[in-house]
Design an enzyme around this catalytic site. Structure first.
Site, PDB file in Angstrom:
ATOM      1  N   GLY A   1       6.268  -0.981  12.132  1.00  9.67           N
ATOM      2  CA  GLY A   1       5.702   0.354  12.331  1.00  9.67           C
ATOM      3  C   GLY A   1       6.686   1.291  13.011  1.00  9.67           C
TER       4      GLY A   1
ATOM      5  N   GLY B   1       8.906  -6.003   9.570  1.00 13.01           N
ATOM      6  CA  GLY B   1       7.773  -6.508   8.798  1.00 13.01           C
ATOM      7  C   GLY B   1       8.195  -7.528   7.767  1.00 13.01           C
TER       8      GLY B   1
ATOM      9  CE  LYS C   1      -4.032  -1.636   2.500  1.00 10.06           C
ATOM     10  NZ  LYS C   1      -4.336  -1.805   3.908  1.00 10.06           N
TER      11      LYS C   1
HETATM   12  N1  LIG Z   1       2.614  -6.789  -6.854  1.00 14.25           N
HETATM   13  C1  LIG Z   1       1.974  -7.277  -5.798  1.00 14.25           C
HETATM   14  N2  LIG Z   1       0.727  -7.770  -5.893  1.00 14.25           N
HETATM   15  C2  LIG Z   1       0.090  -8.262  -4.825  1.00 14.25           C
HETATM   16  N3  LIG Z   1       0.613  -8.277  -3.570  1.00 14.25           N
HETATM   17  C3  LIG Z   1       1.827  -7.788  -3.411  1.00 14.25           C
HETATM   18  C4  LIG Z   1       2.564  -7.250  -4.496  1.00 14.25           C
HETATM   19  N4  LIG Z   1       3.745  -6.805  -4.014  1.00 14.25           N
HETATM   20  C5  LIG Z   1       3.743  -7.045  -2.686  1.00 14.25           C
HETATM   21  N5  LIG Z   1       2.606  -7.649  -2.310  1.00 14.25           N
HETATM   22  C6  LIG Z   1       2.241  -8.095  -0.963  1.00 14.25           C
HETATM   23  O1  LIG Z   1       2.344  -7.027  -0.030  1.00 14.25           O
HETATM   24  C7  LIG Z   1       2.489  -7.552   1.257  1.00 14.25           C
HETATM   25  C8  LIG Z   1       3.393  -6.671   2.084  1.00 14.25           C
HETATM   26  O2  LIG Z   1       2.935  -5.385   2.088  1.00 14.25           O
HETATM   27  P1  LIG Z   1       3.239  -4.376   3.279  1.00 14.25           P
HETATM   28  O3  LIG Z   1       2.474  -4.819   4.496  1.00 14.25           O
HETATM   29  O4  LIG Z   1       2.980  -3.028   2.750  1.00 14.25           O
HETATM   30  O5  LIG Z   1       4.808  -4.595   3.535  1.00 14.25           O
HETATM   31  P2  LIG Z   1       5.620  -4.561   4.885  1.00 14.25           P
HETATM   32  O6  LIG Z   1       5.013  -5.554   5.853  1.00 14.25           O
HETATM   33  O7  LIG Z   1       7.020  -4.947   4.521  1.00 14.25           O
HETATM   34  O8  LIG Z   1       5.527  -3.166   5.372  1.00 14.25           O
HETATM   35  C9  LIG Z   1       3.060  -8.940   1.096  1.00 14.25           C
HETATM   36  O9  LIG Z   1       2.130  -9.868   1.612  1.00 14.25           O
HETATM   37  C10 LIG Z   1       3.221  -9.104  -0.414  1.00 14.25           C
HETATM   38  O10 LIG Z   1       2.897 -10.377  -0.880  1.00 14.25           O
HETATM   39  O1  LIG Z   2       4.602  -6.312  15.819  1.00 18.65           O
HETATM   40  C1  LIG Z   2       4.620  -5.116  16.095  1.00 18.65           C
HETATM   41  O2  LIG Z   2       4.505  -4.149  15.159  1.00 18.65           O
HETATM   42  P1  LIG Z   2       4.954  -4.315  13.585  1.00 18.65           P
HETATM   43  O3  LIG Z   2       4.089  -5.401  13.004  1.00 18.65           O
HETATM   44  O4  LIG Z   2       4.668  -2.962  12.997  1.00 18.65           O
HETATM   45  O5  LIG Z   2       6.424  -4.663  13.595  1.00 18.65           O
HETATM   46  C2  LIG Z   2       4.807  -4.629  17.512  1.00 18.65           C
HETATM   47  O6  LIG Z   2       4.891  -5.697  18.414  1.00 18.65           O
HETATM   48  C3  LIG Z   2       3.677  -3.676  17.886  1.00 18.65           C
HETATM   49  O7  LIG Z   2       2.459  -4.349  17.859  1.00 18.65           O
HETATM   50  P2  LIG Z   2       1.097  -3.544  17.598  1.00 18.65           P
HETATM   51  O8  LIG Z   2       1.134  -2.994  16.186  1.00 18.65           O
HETATM   52  O9  LIG Z   2      -0.015  -4.545  17.825  1.00 18.65           O
HETATM   53  O10 LIG Z   2       1.054  -2.410  18.615  1.00 18.65           O
END
Ligand SMILES: Nc1ncnc2c1ncn2[C@@H]1O[C@H](COP(=O)(O)OP(=O)(O)O)[C@@H](O)[C@H]1O
Ligand SMILES: O=C(OP(=O)(O)O)[C@H](O)COP(=O)(O)O
Length: 407
Positions: free
Chosen positions: A386, A361, A209
């Site tokens: 985060g 993440g 996103k």
């Molecule tokens: N081109 C794409 N189409 C669909 N899903 C995607 C694409 N690129 C990445 N993703 C998905 O996005 C997810 C991670 O997004 P996000 O939560 O924003 O990343 P992060 O956890 O590293 O911050 C992953 O599950 C990945 O599979």
């Molecule tokens: O896993 C966490 O955050 P993250 O998924 O952003 O790394 C931390 O333990 C914080 O958890 P929360 O987003 O439920 O406050």
């Protein structure tokens, strides 16, 4: 790196011998459907601080949250799945010592365990979020937690962006408070990116996103020499430039914002590098993909990874870079046919001579999935998703600010 650690005492400067020391850790680890820990890196990363305290004869009280329980709104069985018991058992194995586990984090059961601790012994309190007061930063709850100990140490980097009782409210009641080794390491590595990154500084952003990462995109534009964008986020940027991405995941309401970011990058002379080729398939469950030009995505297909030419473009940028920050996968890396871009970036960063920082993440998970050899070669892999983004944005984080003491 002035600023970020100023006024914060590291655990090595705190008097902890024989004291009851409360260490806030982030044991919020992923669990599978059987309750088994699938990635223990947050527990392992807390070991240096825990061992340091135990070796100095402290009586160690560990506390953490796990997941997002809704006390009062979940059944006992649902809550039980979020018990810290698996983390305590796992920690006991890693430390080779008993870890006592009271059934609650406050109240008589917790007090009994805490006050019976002898020098060099450790307990892990039950999930802090089993009390709704934790997330409300409730003062009375914070005081109850604080009564457990004489010294407060925060080593829960993943939670420092939360103004919760165990991270914020209780910390300010301690004269003797400071950071553990993990929090210190995170602040040093991520803080350097905010204050004095060695140039050229390249940021690689991906994930699903744009909307989640607007603030970080804008903050990075002020600092970086090049911004490489992959993953579904790149789809929105490519569409903003007029390309037809067909059935790909795109945030259509963010197209104007993507255009603004591209415009700003031009003004600031920041190179924005977008994929020139992508791996497409007809569905998320497809067993194989096809490499196509980013401008020629076939009708009915979606872009699920960056292609090999794009990976080469990205990799070339790492050769000259002195600092690289990476957050967000380059594609649907959980599925093998669409993992090459993400693992390729991980391997290229491992080979780079730049100082490489991986935000938490999914990108951290991808680095670990790429193998031990790759993970070991990173400059820093953050344990906070985060939290690392908010730090990069230049925000003041409550769990860090509260640790500062003027003298
Ligand atoms: N081109 C794409 N189409 C669909 N899903 C995607 C694409 N690129 C990445 N993703 C998905 O996005 C997810 C991670 O997004 P996000 O939560 O924003 O990343 P992060 O956890 O590293 O911050 C992953 O599950 C990945 O599979
Ligand atoms: O896993 C966490 O955050 P993250 O998924 O952003 O790394 C931390 O333990 C914080 O958890 P929360 O987003 O439920 O406050």
């Amino acid at each position: 790196m002035e600023g970020y650690l100023e006024g914060i005492r590291p655990i090595r400067d705190l008097e902890i011998e024989n004291k009851r020391v409360f260490i806030r850790v982030d044991f919020n680890v992923p669990l599978d459907e059987n309750g088994a820990i699938t990635d223990d890196s947050r527990i392992r990363e807390a070991l240096p601080t825990i061992k340091h305290a135990l070796e100095r004869g402290a009586r160690v009280i560990l506390a953490s949250h796990l997941g997002r329980p809704k006390p009062g709104k979940m059944t006992d069985a649902e809550l039980k799945k979020l018990s810290l018991e698996p983390c305590g058992s796992h920690l006991a194995g890693l430390l080779g010592t008993e870890v006592m586990m009271p059934e609650d984090c406050v109240g008589d059961a917790a007090k009994k365990v805490v006050y019976d601790l002898r020098a060099g012994q450790v307990c892990l309190l039950e999930n802090l979020r089993f009390h709704a007061e934790e997330e409300k930063n409730d003062e009375a709850f914070a005081r109850e937690l604080a009564e457990h100990a004489e010294v407060y140490v925060d080593d829960a980097f993943g939670a420092v962006h939360r103004a919760h009782a165990s991270v914020h409210g209780m910390a300010k009641t301690f004269r003797d408070r400071g950071c553990g080794f993990l929090l210190e390491k995170e602040i040093l590595a991520l803080g350097k990116l905010v204050t004095a990154p060695d140039k050229p500084y390249v940021a690689v952003l991906g994930g699903a996103k744009v909307s989640d990462k607007i603030a970080v995109l804008e903050a990075l534009l002020q600092k970086v020499d090049a911004l490489l964008i992959g993953g579904a986020m790149a789809n929105t940027f490519l569409a903003a430039k007029g390309l037809n991405l067909q059935a790909s995941k795109i945030e259509t309401d963010k197209l104007p914002l993507a255009r603004t970011i591209l415009e700003k990058a031009r003004e600031l002379k920041v190179d924005v590098v977008l994929p020139t080729d992508v791996v497409v398939a007809g569905s998320l469950g497809a067993s194989s993909g096809q490499v196509v030009n980013a401008g020629a995505v076939p009708e009915g297909t979606m872009a699920l990874d960056i292609g090999p030419s794009s990976l080469r473009d990205f990799t070339q940028r790492f050769v000259k870079a002195k600092t690289v920050f990476w957050n967000g996968p380059m594609g649907l890396f959980e599925k093998e046919p669409f993992a090459a871009g993400t693992f390729g970036v991980a391997r290229a960063l491992a080979e780079s001579s730049a100082f490489t920082v991986v935000g938490g993440g999914d990108s951290a998970a991808a680095v670990y999935a790429a193998g031990d050899a790759v993970a070991k070669k990173m400059g820093h892999i953050s344990t906070g998703g985060g939290a690392s983004l908010e730090l990069i944005e230049g925000k003041k984080l409550p769990g860090i600010e509260v640790l500062r003491r003027p003298e």
